[in-house]
Write an enzyme that holds these catalytic residues in place. Sequence first.
Site, PDB file in Angstrom:
ATOM      1  N   SER A  52       0.855  -1.178   0.000  1.00  0.00           N
ATOM      2  CA  SER A  52       0.000   0.000   0.000  1.00  0.00           C
ATOM      3  C   SER A  52       0.892   1.230   0.000  1.00  0.00           C
ATOM      4  CB  SER A  52      -0.887  -0.037   1.250  1.00  0.00           C
ATOM      5  OG  SER A  52      -1.622   1.153   1.363  1.00  0.00           O
TER       6      SER A  52
ATOM      7  N   LYS B  63      -1.411  -0.854  -4.119  1.00  0.00           N
ATOM      8  CA  LYS B  63      -2.600  -0.067  -3.755  1.00  0.00           C
ATOM      9  C   LYS B  63      -2.171   1.381  -3.581  1.00  0.00           C
ATOM     10  CE  LYS B  63      -4.956   0.157   0.664  1.00  0.00           C
ATOM     11  NZ  LYS B  63      -5.712  -0.604   1.679  1.00  0.00           N
TER      12      LYS B  63
ATOM     13  N   LYS C 243      -3.178   5.152  -2.230  1.00  0.00           N
ATOM     14  CA  LYS C 243      -4.088   5.934  -1.400  1.00  0.00           C
ATOM     15  C   LYS C 243      -4.545   7.131  -2.226  1.00  0.00           C
ATOM     16  CE  LYS C 243      -4.072   3.760   2.509  1.00  0.00           C
ATOM     17  NZ  LYS C 243      -5.322   3.292   3.113  1.00  0.00           N
TER      18      LYS C 243
ATOM     19  N   ASP D  81      -7.536   3.240  -2.547  1.00  0.00           N
ATOM     20  CA  ASP D  81      -8.213   3.294  -1.244  1.00  0.00           C
ATOM     21  C   ASP D  81      -8.400   4.756  -0.848  1.00  0.00           C
ATOM     22  OD1 ASP D  81      -9.197   2.939   1.290  1.00  0.00           O
ATOM     23  OD2 ASP D  81      -7.427   1.910   2.095  1.00  0.00           O
TER      24      ASP D  81
ATOM     25  N   GLU E   8     -11.561   0.999  -2.857  1.00  0.00           N
ATOM     26  CA  GLU E   8     -11.819   0.727  -1.434  1.00  0.00           C
ATOM     27  C   GLU E   8     -12.388   1.967  -0.727  1.00  0.00           C
ATOM     28  OE1 GLU E   8      -8.315  -1.021   0.294  1.00  0.00           O
ATOM     29  OE2 GLU E   8      -9.000  -0.746   2.352  1.00  0.00           O
TER      30      GLU E   8
ATOM     31  N   ASP F 178     -13.943  -1.337   3.764  1.00  0.00           N
ATOM     32  CA  ASP F 178     -12.976  -1.524   4.846  1.00  0.00           C
ATOM     33  C   ASP F 178     -13.621  -0.963   6.125  1.00  0.00           C
ATOM     34  OD1 ASP F 178     -10.849  -1.344   6.620  1.00  0.00           O
ATOM     35  OD2 ASP F 178      -9.473  -0.300   5.295  1.00  0.00           O
TER      36      ASP F 178
ATOM     37  N   LYS G 284      -9.960  -6.983   8.306  1.00  0.00           N
ATOM     38  CA  LYS G 284      -8.892  -6.637   9.250  1.00  0.00           C
ATOM     39  C   LYS G 284      -9.284  -7.208  10.598  1.00  0.00           C
ATOM     40  CE  LYS G 284      -7.302  -2.357   7.083  1.00  0.00           C
ATOM     41  NZ  LYS G 284      -7.466  -0.892   7.035  1.00  0.00           N
TER      42      LYS G 284
ATOM     43  N   GLY H 235      -4.258  -4.289   6.232  1.00  0.00           N
ATOM     44  CA  GLY H 235      -3.137  -4.068   7.145  1.00  0.00           C
ATOM     45  C   GLY H 235      -3.288  -2.762   7.892  1.00  0.00           C
TER      46      GLY H 235
HETATM   47  O1  SMG Z   1      -0.245  -2.291   6.844  1.00  0.00           O
HETATM   48  O2  SMG Z   1       0.497  -2.162   4.808  1.00  0.00           O
HETATM   49  C1  SMG Z   1      -0.198  -1.760   5.725  1.00  0.00           C
HETATM   50  C2  SMG Z   1      -1.049  -0.536   5.491  1.00  0.00           C
HETATM   51  C3  SMG Z   1      -2.194  -0.856   4.611  1.00  0.00           C
HETATM   52  O3  SMG Z   1      -3.196   0.997   3.539  1.00  0.00           O
HETATM   53  C4  SMG Z   1      -3.169   0.283   4.513  1.00  0.00           C
HETATM   54  N1  SMG Z   1      -4.012   0.452   5.542  1.00  0.00           N
HETATM   55  O4  SMG Z   1      -7.252   1.856   5.093  1.00  0.00           O
HETATM   56  O5  SMG Z   1      -6.440   0.014   4.419  1.00  0.00           O
HETATM   57  C5  SMG Z   1      -6.307   1.081   5.005  1.00  0.00           C
HETATM   58  C6  SMG Z   1      -4.985   1.507   5.589  1.00  0.00           C
HETATM   59  C7  SMG Z   1      -5.107   1.980   6.998  1.00  0.00           C
HETATM   60  C8  SMG Z   1      -3.831   2.442   7.555  1.00  0.00           C
HETATM   61  S1  SMG Z   1      -4.063   3.452   8.911  1.00  0.00           S
HETATM   62  C9  SMG Z   1      -2.548   4.193   9.192  1.00  0.00           C
HETATM   63 MG    MG Z   2      -8.514   0.791   3.697  1.00  0.00          MG
END
Ligand code: SMG
Ligand code: MG
Length: 377
Positions: free
Chosen positions: A143, A169, A171, A196, A221, A246, A270, A298
Amino acid sequence: MTEGTEHPMQIERVELHYVDMPLAHPFETSFGREVTRPCVLVAVHSGGLIGWGECAVGSGPWFSSETIETAWHVLREFLIPAVLGQDIASPADVVARFHRVRGHPIARAGLENAVWALMAQAQGVSLARLLDGERDRVPVGVSVGIEPALDALLDRVAQHVDEGYGRVKLKIKPGWDVGVVRAVRERWPDLPLQVDANCAYTPADAPILRELDAFDLLLIEQPFHHEDLVDHAWLQPQLRTPLCLDESIRSPEHARWALEIGACRVINVKVGRVGGLTAAQEIHDLCAGRGVPVWCGGMLETNVGRATNVALATLPNFTLPGDISASARYYREDIAEPNFVLNPGSALSVPDGPGLGVRVIPERLAAVRLRHQAWNS
Ligand code: SMG
Ligand code: MG
């Protein structure tokens, strides 16, 4: 796990550790930039064994409403007293003892998952095995956070593609979406890619989300508000790309409601957000029964949380790559060993020894720990 253990285990001691670890690279989402990553680690003791779990709370109530202090409070006042000194026959027993607690899924998950790890160890099987997982490798992706400029983002993606990640992925947020996705897609026409939004859009932004349909994404997402299933159900039929939820899926019930109304075609599971491994298994089974693929999300976990995620992702309906990258992507030095490394084929190996498969290093834990408390029966 469907049956309980042969012999109930008495929970003799529970410890909480509040740690804060510097990230190898800052991670920016539509809700903010993380430079360090705080969390609460839970250790449960029984018969000379220790099981570890991770409460994946962040620096504030941004991703979820839970924080370090809410998790600590609910664990100390309600969750730990419900299991301390008790004979626990199975993780389901822990779930039943937490039944009266509304909300606080991340706090519940930390303690329940620690009991799963403890029981796997006591039975001499890996956590993956105890969960009825079927794989010895799990497919993973990476990500990539929001960067200050497009060039920096392209460099990050190039670095991860070179490292061997087979799925990326991105953001996104308003103003950092179509242009960015187009640039990445032009440079890597065949790269499995998904985005996402972490709730950053409203239904008025539907034209932007429809534009994303042109880039052959695996999924989009969580575009809308975390409690909003209805507008996702309105958007999904307007897109070819599957929507994935999510933040909106905080229990097996949310998963069922979302699928009933067509709010998504994929679910990100998650363990923290849904309230523990038992609930995660339930969502997996529900989705498998309906032909809906799931994948493991994650939360920038330490190796404790990562090992839990890897074990979960061995279940058969985790058919899309997880946000479970190699340890080095997150921290220069983790509190637990061994590190997870990326194998060819963009996969992580599943530990096959008893329990979680990682060992917490006391000196490393102490070096990043801000608070510690223990309760004995
Ligand atoms: O753990 O590789 C990882 C991060 C994956 O993008 C990720 N998580 O919304 O899915 C999500 C985000 C939340 C991260 S909060 C800091
Ligand atoms: Mg997410």
